[in-house]
Write a protein that holds these residues in place. Structure first.
Motif, PDB file in Angstrom:
ATOM      1  N   ARG A 165      30.179   8.060  10.849  1.00 57.19           N
ATOM      2  CA  ARG A 165      30.915   9.169  11.454  1.00 57.19           C
ATOM      3  C   ARG A 165      30.834  10.349  10.489  1.00 57.19           C
ATOM      4  NH1 ARG A 165      31.235   9.755  16.269  1.00 57.19           N
ATOM      5  NH2 ARG A 165      32.936  11.225  15.908  1.00 57.19           N
ATOM      6  N   GLU A 169      35.830  13.615   9.130  1.00 57.99           N
ATOM      7  CA  GLU A 169      36.843  12.770   9.754  1.00 57.99           C
ATOM      8  C   GLU A 169      37.503  11.854   8.728  1.00 57.99           C
ATOM      9  OE1 GLU A 169      35.145  10.640  13.015  1.00 57.99           O
ATOM     10  OE2 GLU A 169      34.590  12.448  14.117  1.00 57.99           O
ATOM     11  N   THR A 173      40.793   8.079  11.637  1.00 57.80           N
ATOM     12  CA  THR A 173      40.104   8.669  12.788  1.00 57.80           C
ATOM     13  C   THR A 173      38.783   7.952  13.034  1.00 57.80           C
ATOM     14  OG1 THR A 173      41.090  10.822  12.301  1.00 57.80           O
ATOM     15  CG2 THR A 173      39.177  10.799  13.769  1.00 57.80           C
ATOM     16  N   CYS A 174      38.056   7.669  11.960  1.00 58.05           N
ATOM     17  CA  CYS A 174      36.787   6.947  12.091  1.00 58.05           C
ATOM     18  C   CYS A 174      37.023   5.550  12.651  1.00 58.05           C
ATOM     19  CB  CYS A 174      36.089   6.856  10.740  1.00 58.05           C
ATOM     20  SG  CYS A 174      35.556   8.433  10.060  1.00 58.05           S
ATOM     21  N   ARG A 176      39.427   4.541  14.563  1.00 64.14           N
ATOM     22  CA  ARG A 176      39.784   4.643  15.981  1.00 64.14           C
ATOM     23  C   ARG A 176      38.587   5.008  16.837  1.00 64.14           C
ATOM     24  NH1 ARG A 176      45.255   8.142  14.750  1.00 64.14           N
ATOM     25  NH2 ARG A 176      46.676   6.364  14.371  1.00 64.14           N
ATOM     26  N   THR A 177      37.642   5.750  16.271  1.00 65.29           N
ATOM     27  CA  THR A 177      36.468   6.171  17.033  1.00 65.29           C
ATOM     28  C   THR A 177      35.579   4.989  17.374  1.00 65.29           C
ATOM     29  OG1 THR A 177      36.522   8.334  15.947  1.00 65.29           O
ATOM     30  CG2 THR A 177      34.469   7.711  17.035  1.00 65.29           C
ATOM     31  N   HIS A 178      35.494   4.010  16.464  1.00 64.12           N
ATOM     32  CA  HIS A 178      34.716   2.804  16.736  1.00 64.12           C
ATOM     33  C   HIS A 178      35.538   1.924  17.675  1.00 64.12           C
ATOM     34  CE1 HIS A 178      31.839   4.019  13.715  1.00 64.12           C
ATOM     35  NE2 HIS A 178      32.795   4.104  12.821  1.00 64.12           N
ATOM     36  N   ALA A 179      35.185   1.931  18.944  1.00 59.54           N
ATOM     37  CA  ALA A 179      36.033   1.361  19.992  1.00 59.54           C
ATOM     38  C   ALA A 179      36.446  -0.080  19.739  1.00 59.54           C
ATOM     39  CB  ALA A 179      35.308   1.477  21.338  1.00 59.54           C
TER      40      ALA A 179
END
Length: 284
Positions: A165, A169, A173-174, A176-179
C-alpha cells in the motif's frame, strides 16, 4: 580503454535455494512452452541473476553487462524471477493454519516501510497550502516507500506478507484495506490465541491486543501501575516481532531501497519471504 577487471564473487545463500529457484523458472518456461535455445540464459544463470539482485541489490545494468544481455532482457529476467517466487508465497489463511498447528499462542502484526526512489505520483490529498501530497510519501518515516503488513511467529519469524500500500497510509489503514487480513486474524483469535500489535493499530483494539494508550498531558491523568505493567509485558513480548522485518531487510539488500515500480514492492517482498523460507527450510 583498457581491459575491464573481472572477479569471482560468492552469494551468501545456500546452493539448494538457487536450485529451487532454477526449478521454478524452468517450470514456468515449460508452462509458457518456451522453445529450447530461445533464451540467452538458462534457468540456473537466470536464478543467479535474480539472487544477485535480491541479496546484493546489484544494479540491473550491471547484471545485464555481466551476462552479456540487453538491459530490457535483464529486467524481463528479473521480473520473471520475482513473479515465480511470489506465486508460491504462503497465503494468509494457510499461514495462520500452520501457526495454529505449530501451537503458537500468539502472532504479531506489524507494518514495515520498504523505501523506494521511484515514487512521483499525486495522492488524493493536499496540504493546507493546496500542494498535492505524494502518494508514496511517508510522513512518519520522512521518506518515499510502500507499506507492507507482516505477520510473524512468537519468535519474530515472518509467516506472511501482504501486498503493498502507498507509504502515505498508516498501518491500521493498510490493514483495513486488505479485505481478508483483519477478518482472518479475528477468526484465528480465541481464548488460547491472540494477535499482538502496536499503537499503530489502536482503532482495532477489539480484534488485536494493543498497548494501553497514555492519556494526554492536558488531561492531567496517567496510567496506573497495573496498566504500565501490562504495557511493559506487551512491549517485551511484541518487540521480538520487529525481528521479522529486520530479518527480511538485512538478508535481502534489495528491500532496503526498491528502484522498480513501487506497486511491485508487494511481489518483491513476497518473493523475498519465499527465498527466506527455502533457505532456512522453515515456514512456521
Amino acid at each position: 580503454m583498457s581491459d575491464p577487471v573481472t572477479y569471482t564473487a560468492t552469494l551468501p545463500i545456500g546452493e539448494h535455494t538457487a536450485v529451487r529457484l532454477a526449478q521454478l523458472l524452468a517450470a514456468a518456461r515449460r508452462e509458457r512452452r518456451t522453445r529450447k535455445g530461445r533464451r540467452t540464459l538458462g534457468p540456473w544463470r537466470q536464478a543467479v541473476l535474480v539472487l544477485r539482485w535480491f541479496l546484493d541489490a546489484t544494479r540491473v545494468a550491471q547484471l545485464a553487462t555481466d551476462n552479456g544481455i540487453s538491459l530490457s532482457t535483464a529486467y524481463r529476467y528479473l521480473h520473471e524471477g520475482i513473479d515465480v517466487l511470489a506465486a508460491v508465497a504462503p497465503g494468509l489463511h494457510g499461514a495462520l493454519l500452520a501457526a495454529k498447528l505449530a501451537g503458537h499462542t500468539h502472532v504479531q502484526l506489524d507494518g514495515t516501510l520498504i523505501r523506494t526512489d521511484r515514487s512521483t505520483a499525486t495522492g488524493p490529498t493536499t496540504t493546507a497550502r493546496g500542494r498535492a501530497v505524494d502518494l508514496w510519501w511517508s510522513g512518519k518515516h520522512h521518506h518515499h516507500g510502500g507499506n507492507v503488513q507482516v505477520v510473524t511467529a512468537p519468535d519474530g519469524w515472518p509467516l506472511w506478507v501482504s501486498d503493498v500500500r502507498p507509504g502515505r497510509e498508516h498501518d491500521v489503514t493498510c490493514a483495513r484495506t486488505h479485505a481478508d487480513l483483519l477478518p482472518a486474524l479475528d477468526t484465528w483469535t480465541d481464548t488460547e490465541r491472540v494477535v499482538l500489535a502496536d499503537l499503530g493499530y489502536e482503532g482495532e483494539n477489539q480484534r488485536l491486543v494493543c498497548p494501553i494508550k497514555k492519556p494526554s498531558k492536558t488531561s492531567g491523568e496517567s496510567l496506573s501501575a497495573e496498566q504500565r505493567t501490562i504495557n511493559m509485558l506487551h512491549s517485551a513480548t511484541r518487540a521480538i516481532a520487529e525481528r521479522g522485518n529486520s530479518l527480511l531487510k538485512t538478508t535481502f539488500k534489495a528491500l532496503r531501497r526498491v528502484s522498480l515500480c513501487p506497486w511491485r514492492i508487494g511481489a518483491i517482498t513476497a518473493a523475498a519471504l519465499v527465498l527466506l523460507h527455502i533457505e532456512h527450510d522453515r515456514t512456521t
